[in-house]
Design a protein around this motif. Structure first.
Motif, PDB file in Angstrom:
ATOM      1  N   ILE A  12      35.521  53.260  46.851  1.00  0.00           N
ATOM      2  CA  ILE A  12      36.466  53.958  45.968  1.00  0.00           C
ATOM      3  C   ILE A  12      37.719  53.115  45.750  1.00  0.00           C
ATOM      4  O   ILE A  12      38.210  52.990  44.624  1.00  0.00           O
ATOM      5  CB  ILE A  12      36.799  55.359  46.533  1.00  0.00           C
ATOM      6  N   ILE A  13      38.231  52.506  46.794  1.00  0.00           N
ATOM      7  CA  ILE A  13      39.425  51.659  46.673  1.00  0.00           C
ATOM      8  C   ILE A  13      39.144  50.463  45.764  1.00  0.00           C
ATOM      9  O   ILE A  13      39.958  50.122  44.902  1.00  0.00           O
ATOM     10  CB  ILE A  13      39.921  51.216  48.069  1.00  0.00           C
ATOM     11  N   ILE A  14      37.990  49.844  45.926  1.00  0.00           N
ATOM     12  CA  ILE A  14      37.616  48.712  45.064  1.00  0.00           C
ATOM     13  C   ILE A  14      37.488  49.169  43.614  1.00  0.00           C
ATOM     14  O   ILE A  14      37.973  48.499  42.698  1.00  0.00           O
ATOM     15  CB  ILE A  14      36.328  48.042  45.573  1.00  0.00           C
ATOM     16  N   ALA A  15      36.865  50.311  43.388  1.00  0.00           N
ATOM     17  CA  ALA A  15      36.716  50.837  42.022  1.00  0.00           C
ATOM     18  C   ALA A  15      38.074  51.109  41.391  1.00  0.00           C
ATOM     19  O   ALA A  15      38.307  50.764  40.224  1.00  0.00           O
ATOM     20  CB  ALA A  15      35.862  52.101  42.032  1.00  0.00           C
ATOM     21  N   ILE A  16      38.977  51.698  42.145  1.00  0.00           N
ATOM     22  CA  ILE A  16      40.331  51.975  41.630  1.00  0.00           C
ATOM     23  C   ILE A  16      41.050  50.672  41.318  1.00  0.00           C
ATOM     24  O   ILE A  16      41.721  50.555  40.282  1.00  0.00           O
ATOM     25  CB  ILE A  16      41.119  52.846  42.625  1.00  0.00           C
ATOM     26  N   ALA A  17      40.906  49.675  42.178  1.00  0.00           N
ATOM     27  CA  ALA A  17      41.552  48.380  41.943  1.00  0.00           C
ATOM     28  C   ALA A  17      41.006  47.708  40.679  1.00  0.00           C
ATOM     29  O   ALA A  17      41.772  47.162  39.876  1.00  0.00           O
ATOM     30  CB  ALA A  17      41.361  47.471  43.155  1.00  0.00           C
ATOM     31  N   VAL A  18      39.692  47.752  40.494  1.00  0.00           N
ATOM     32  CA  VAL A  18      39.075  47.157  39.301  1.00  0.00           C
ATOM     33  C   VAL A  18      39.562  47.876  38.043  1.00  0.00           C
ATOM     34  O   VAL A  18      39.925  47.236  37.047  1.00  0.00           O
ATOM     35  CB  VAL A  18      37.530  47.181  39.404  1.00  0.00           C
ATOM     36  N   ILE A  19      39.588  49.192  38.075  1.00  0.00           N
ATOM     37  CA  ILE A  19      40.067  49.966  36.919  1.00  0.00           C
ATOM     38  C   ILE A  19      41.528  49.633  36.631  1.00  0.00           C
ATOM     39  O   ILE A  19      41.923  49.459  35.472  1.00  0.00           O
ATOM     40  CB  ILE A  19      39.868  51.482  37.154  1.00  0.00           C
ATOM     41  N   PHE A  24      42.259  45.808  28.877  1.00  0.00           N
ATOM     42  CA  PHE A  24      42.026  46.791  27.816  1.00  0.00           C
ATOM     43  C   PHE A  24      42.761  48.083  28.125  1.00  0.00           C
ATOM     44  O   PHE A  24      42.974  48.424  29.279  1.00  0.00           O
ATOM     45  CB  PHE A  24      40.531  47.106  27.695  1.00  0.00           C
ATOM     46  N   VAL A  25      43.097  48.817  27.068  1.00  0.00           N
ATOM     47  CA  VAL A  25      43.694  50.138  27.212  1.00  0.00           C
ATOM     48  C   VAL A  25      43.185  51.003  26.070  1.00  0.00           C
ATOM     49  O   VAL A  25      42.908  50.499  24.975  1.00  0.00           O
ATOM     50  CB  VAL A  25      45.244  50.064  27.212  1.00  0.00           C
ATOM     51  N   SER A  26      42.998  52.278  26.331  1.00  0.00           N
ATOM     52  CA  SER A  26      42.618  53.178  25.243  1.00  0.00           C
ATOM     53  C   SER A  26      43.884  53.722  24.606  1.00  0.00           C
ATOM     54  O   SER A  26      44.932  53.814  25.228  1.00  0.00           O
ATOM     55  CB  SER A  26      41.725  54.305  25.756  1.00  0.00           C
ATOM     56  N   PHE A  27      43.768  54.063  23.340  1.00  0.00           N
ATOM     57  CA  PHE A  27      44.911  54.525  22.554  1.00  0.00           C
ATOM     58  C   PHE A  27      44.421  55.614  21.619  1.00  0.00           C
ATOM     59  O   PHE A  27      43.339  55.499  21.045  1.00  0.00           O
ATOM     60  CB  PHE A  27      45.482  53.341  21.761  1.00  0.00           C
ATOM     61  N   SER A  28      45.203  56.659  21.475  1.00  0.00           N
ATOM     62  CA  SER A  28      44.875  57.747  20.565  1.00  0.00           C
ATOM     63  C   SER A  28      45.713  57.609  19.296  1.00  0.00           C
ATOM     64  O   SER A  28      46.940  57.514  19.367  1.00  0.00           O
ATOM     65  CB  SER A  28      45.154  59.094  21.234  1.00  0.00           C
ATOM     66  N   VAL A  29      45.051  57.575  18.151  1.00  0.00           N
ATOM     67  CA  VAL A  29      45.744  57.456  16.871  1.00  0.00           C
ATOM     68  C   VAL A  29      46.430  58.784  16.581  1.00  0.00           C
ATOM     69  O   VAL A  29      45.809  59.844  16.621  1.00  0.00           O
ATOM     70  CB  VAL A  29      44.757  57.091  15.739  1.00  0.00           C
ATOM     71  N   ASP A  30      47.729  58.711  16.287  1.00  0.00           N
ATOM     72  CA  ASP A  30      48.528  59.901  16.029  1.00  0.00           C
ATOM     73  C   ASP A  30      49.098  59.802  14.615  1.00  0.00           C
ATOM     74  O   ASP A  30      49.981  58.987  14.363  1.00  0.00           O
ATOM     75  CB  ASP A  30      49.649  60.005  17.056  1.00  0.00           C
ATOM     76  N   GLY A  31      48.552  60.563  13.705  1.00  0.00           N
ATOM     77  CA  GLY A  31      49.051  60.558  12.344  1.00  0.00           C
ATOM     78  C   GLY A  31      48.035  59.996  11.368  1.00  0.00           C
ATOM     79  O   GLY A  31      46.948  59.562  11.740  1.00  0.00           O
ATOM     80  N   LEU A  32      48.427  59.971  10.104  1.00  0.00           N
ATOM     81  CA  LEU A  32      47.516  59.586   9.026  1.00  0.00           C
ATOM     82  C   LEU A  32      47.863  58.247   8.392  1.00  0.00           C
ATOM     83  O   LEU A  32      47.318  57.901   7.347  1.00  0.00           O
ATOM     84  CB  LEU A  32      47.525  60.671   7.953  1.00  0.00           C
TER      85      LEU A  32
END
Length: 176
Positions: free
Chosen positions: A12-19, A27-35
Protein backbone atom coordinates in the motif's frame (compact mmCIF):
# COMPACT_ATOMS: atom_id res chain seq x y z
CA UNK A 1 -0.44 -13.10 10.20
CA UNK A 2 1.92 -10.26 11.16
CA UNK A 3 4.07 -10.97 8.08
CA UNK A 4 1.03 -10.78 5.81
CA UNK A 5 -0.07 -7.46 7.35
CA UNK A 6 3.46 -6.08 6.94
CA UNK A 7 3.50 -7.17 3.26
CA UNK A 8 0.13 -5.51 2.64
CA UNK A 9 1.31 -2.33 4.39
CA UNK A 10 4.46 -2.20 2.26
CA UNK A 11 2.43 -2.78 -0.93
CA UNK A 12 0.00 0.00 0.00
CA UNK A 13 2.82 2.43 0.84
CA UNK A 14 4.55 1.68 -2.48
CA UNK A 15 1.27 2.16 -4.37
CA UNK A 16 0.65 5.50 -2.65
CA UNK A 17 4.21 6.61 -3.43
CA UNK A 18 3.86 5.66 -7.11
CA UNK A 19 0.52 7.49 -7.38
CA UNK A 20 2.03 10.57 -5.68
CA UNK A 21 5.00 10.62 -8.10
CA UNK A 22 2.68 10.28 -11.10
CA UNK A 23 0.36 13.07 -9.91
CA UNK A 24 3.13 15.44 -8.85
CA UNK A 25 5.51 15.02 -11.77
CA UNK A 26 3.81 13.34 -14.71
CA UNK A 27 0.03 13.50 -15.15
CA UNK A 28 -2.97 15.10 -13.48
CA UNK A 29 -6.67 14.89 -14.20
CA UNK A 30 -8.61 18.09 -14.78
CA UNK A 31 -12.32 18.81 -15.00
CA UNK A 32 -13.41 21.26 -17.69
CA UNK A 33 -15.52 24.01 -16.12
CA UNK A 34 -17.51 26.11 -18.55
CA UNK A 35 -18.21 26.29 -22.26
CA UNK A 36 -15.20 28.27 -23.51
CA UNK A 37 -13.67 25.27 -25.34
CA UNK A 38 -16.97 23.96 -26.73
CA UNK A 39 -17.28 21.92 -28.96
CA UNK A 40 -13.74 20.53 -28.51
CA UNK A 41 -14.16 20.11 -24.75
CA UNK A 42 -17.49 20.54 -23.00
CA UNK A 43 -18.45 21.52 -19.48
CA UNK A 44 -17.88 18.55 -17.18
CA UNK A 45 -15.46 16.70 -19.45
CA UNK A 46 -12.58 15.07 -17.58
CA UNK A 47 -9.15 15.18 -19.20
CA UNK A 48 -5.62 13.99 -18.48
CA UNK A 49 -2.96 16.69 -18.55
CA UNK A 50 0.63 15.73 -19.34
CA UNK A 51 2.74 17.83 -16.95
CA UNK A 52 6.18 16.83 -18.24
CA UNK A 53 5.64 17.10 -22.01
CA UNK A 54 7.08 20.61 -22.16
CA UNK A 55 10.26 19.45 -20.46
CA UNK A 56 10.82 17.36 -23.61
CA UNK A 57 9.23 19.44 -26.39
CA UNK A 58 8.35 23.04 -27.15
CA UNK A 59 4.91 24.52 -26.65
CA UNK A 60 3.39 24.79 -30.12
CA UNK A 61 0.59 26.69 -31.78
CA UNK A 62 -2.66 24.68 -31.60
CA UNK A 63 -1.73 22.80 -28.39
CA UNK A 64 -4.64 22.58 -25.93
CA UNK A 65 -3.17 23.45 -22.54
CA UNK A 66 -4.16 23.90 -18.92
CA UNK A 67 -2.66 26.85 -17.06
CA UNK A 68 -3.04 28.66 -13.76
CA UNK A 69 -5.06 31.80 -14.26
CA UNK A 70 -3.69 33.60 -11.24
CA UNK A 71 -7.16 34.52 -10.01
CA UNK A 72 -9.53 31.58 -10.30
CA UNK A 73 -8.98 27.91 -10.93
CA UNK A 74 -6.93 26.68 -13.86
CA UNK A 75 -8.11 27.37 -17.41
CA UNK A 76 -8.03 25.19 -20.50
CA UNK A 77 -7.39 27.02 -23.80
CA UNK A 78 -5.75 26.59 -27.20
CA UNK A 79 -2.32 28.12 -27.87
CA UNK A 80 -2.61 30.51 -30.80
CA UNK A 81 0.77 32.24 -30.64
CA UNK A 82 4.22 31.40 -29.31
CA UNK A 83 7.27 33.61 -28.78
CA UNK A 84 8.29 35.35 -31.99
CA UNK A 85 4.84 35.11 -33.60
CA UNK A 86 2.63 37.96 -34.72
CA UNK A 87 -1.05 37.31 -34.10
CA UNK A 88 -4.12 39.38 -34.87
CA UNK A 89 -7.81 38.80 -35.41
CA UNK A 90 -9.64 40.51 -38.24
CA UNK A 91 -13.33 39.81 -38.91
CA UNK A 92 -13.25 36.68 -36.68
CA UNK A 93 -10.27 35.21 -38.53
CA UNK A 94 -7.01 34.72 -36.64
CA UNK A 95 -3.91 35.62 -38.60
CA UNK A 96 -0.68 33.97 -37.50
CA UNK A 97 2.44 35.60 -38.95
CA UNK A 98 0.27 37.19 -41.64
CA UNK A 99 -1.45 33.96 -42.73
CA UNK A 100 -5.12 33.19 -41.92
CA UNK A 101 -5.67 30.09 -39.78
CA UNK A 102 -8.21 27.46 -40.78
CA UNK A 103 -9.98 26.76 -37.48
CA UNK A 104 -12.74 24.22 -38.03
CA UNK A 105 -13.17 23.81 -34.24
CA UNK A 106 -14.15 27.46 -33.57
CA UNK A 107 -17.69 28.49 -32.64
CA UNK A 108 -18.83 31.77 -34.26
CA UNK A 109 -22.31 32.22 -32.86
CA UNK A 110 -23.11 35.89 -32.61
CA UNK A 111 -20.75 38.67 -31.72
CA UNK A 112 -17.90 38.18 -29.27
CA UNK A 113 -16.75 40.93 -27.00
CA UNK A 114 -13.60 41.44 -29.06
CA UNK A 115 -13.78 40.18 -32.62
CA UNK A 116 -10.78 42.19 -33.79
CA UNK A 117 -7.47 42.61 -31.96
CA UNK A 118 -3.77 43.13 -32.46
CA UNK A 119 -0.96 42.32 -30.06
CA UNK A 120 -0.80 45.98 -29.03
CA UNK A 121 -4.50 45.79 -28.06
CA UNK A 122 -3.46 43.02 -25.64
CA UNK A 123 -0.75 45.18 -24.06
CA UNK A 124 2.21 43.74 -25.96
CA UNK A 125 5.03 46.13 -26.74
CA UNK A 126 6.46 45.48 -30.17
CA UNK A 127 5.21 43.42 -33.08
CA UNK A 128 5.81 39.90 -31.78
CA UNK A 129 5.00 37.78 -28.76
CA UNK A 130 7.93 38.10 -26.32
CA UNK A 131 10.01 35.17 -25.08
CA UNK A 132 8.31 33.14 -22.34
CA UNK A 133 4.79 34.37 -23.25
CA UNK A 134 1.89 32.75 -25.10
CA UNK A 135 -1.39 33.90 -26.63
CA UNK A 136 -4.31 31.59 -25.85
CA UNK A 137 -7.91 31.58 -27.10
CA UNK A 138 -10.93 29.45 -26.35
CA UNK A 139 -12.64 27.60 -29.20
CA UNK A 140 -16.01 29.11 -28.24
CA UNK A 141 -14.85 32.65 -28.97
CA UNK A 142 -18.07 34.56 -28.20
CA UNK A 143 -17.98 33.59 -24.51
CA UNK A 144 -14.36 32.65 -23.82
CA UNK A 145 -12.25 34.47 -21.26
CA UNK A 146 -8.81 34.26 -22.82
CA UNK A 147 -5.86 36.41 -23.90
CA UNK A 148 -8.30 38.97 -25.30
CA UNK A 149 -9.41 39.51 -21.70
CA UNK A 150 -6.30 38.93 -19.56
CA UNK A 151 -3.43 39.27 -22.04
CA UNK A 152 -0.63 36.84 -22.73
CA UNK A 153 0.15 34.05 -20.28
CA UNK A 154 3.62 33.29 -19.01
CA UNK A 155 5.30 29.93 -19.53
CA UNK A 156 5.60 29.31 -15.77
CA UNK A 157 1.78 29.35 -15.47
CA UNK A 158 1.38 26.41 -17.86
CA UNK A 159 0.55 23.16 -16.07
CA UNK A 160 0.70 20.97 -19.18
CA UNK A 161 -0.93 19.78 -22.37
CA UNK A 162 -4.33 18.09 -22.55
CA UNK A 163 -3.69 14.67 -24.07
CA UNK A 164 -6.75 12.56 -23.29
CA UNK A 165 -10.45 13.07 -22.61
CA UNK A 166 -11.60 10.12 -20.52
CA UNK A 167 -15.06 11.33 -19.46
CA UNK A 168 -17.72 10.95 -20.64
CA UNK A 169 -16.82 7.42 -21.62
CA UNK A 170 -18.67 7.59 -24.94
CA UNK A 171 -16.48 10.54 -26.01
CA UNK A 172 -12.98 9.30 -25.16
CA UNK A 173 -10.53 11.16 -27.38
CA UNK A 174 -6.81 11.62 -27.79
CA UNK A 175 -6.42 14.17 -30.60
CA UNK A 176 -7.56 17.76 -30.02
Amino acid sequence: MAKEIREWAVAIIIAIAVIAVIRIFLFVSFSVDGLSMDPTLEDGDRVVVNKFIYDLTDIEQDDVIVFNSGEDSAYVKRVMGVPGDTVEMIDRTVYLNGEPLQEDYVVHQGESYMDNFTLSDLGVEGDTIPEGHYLVLGDNRPISRDSRDFGLIIEDAIIGEVQLRFWPLNEIAIDF
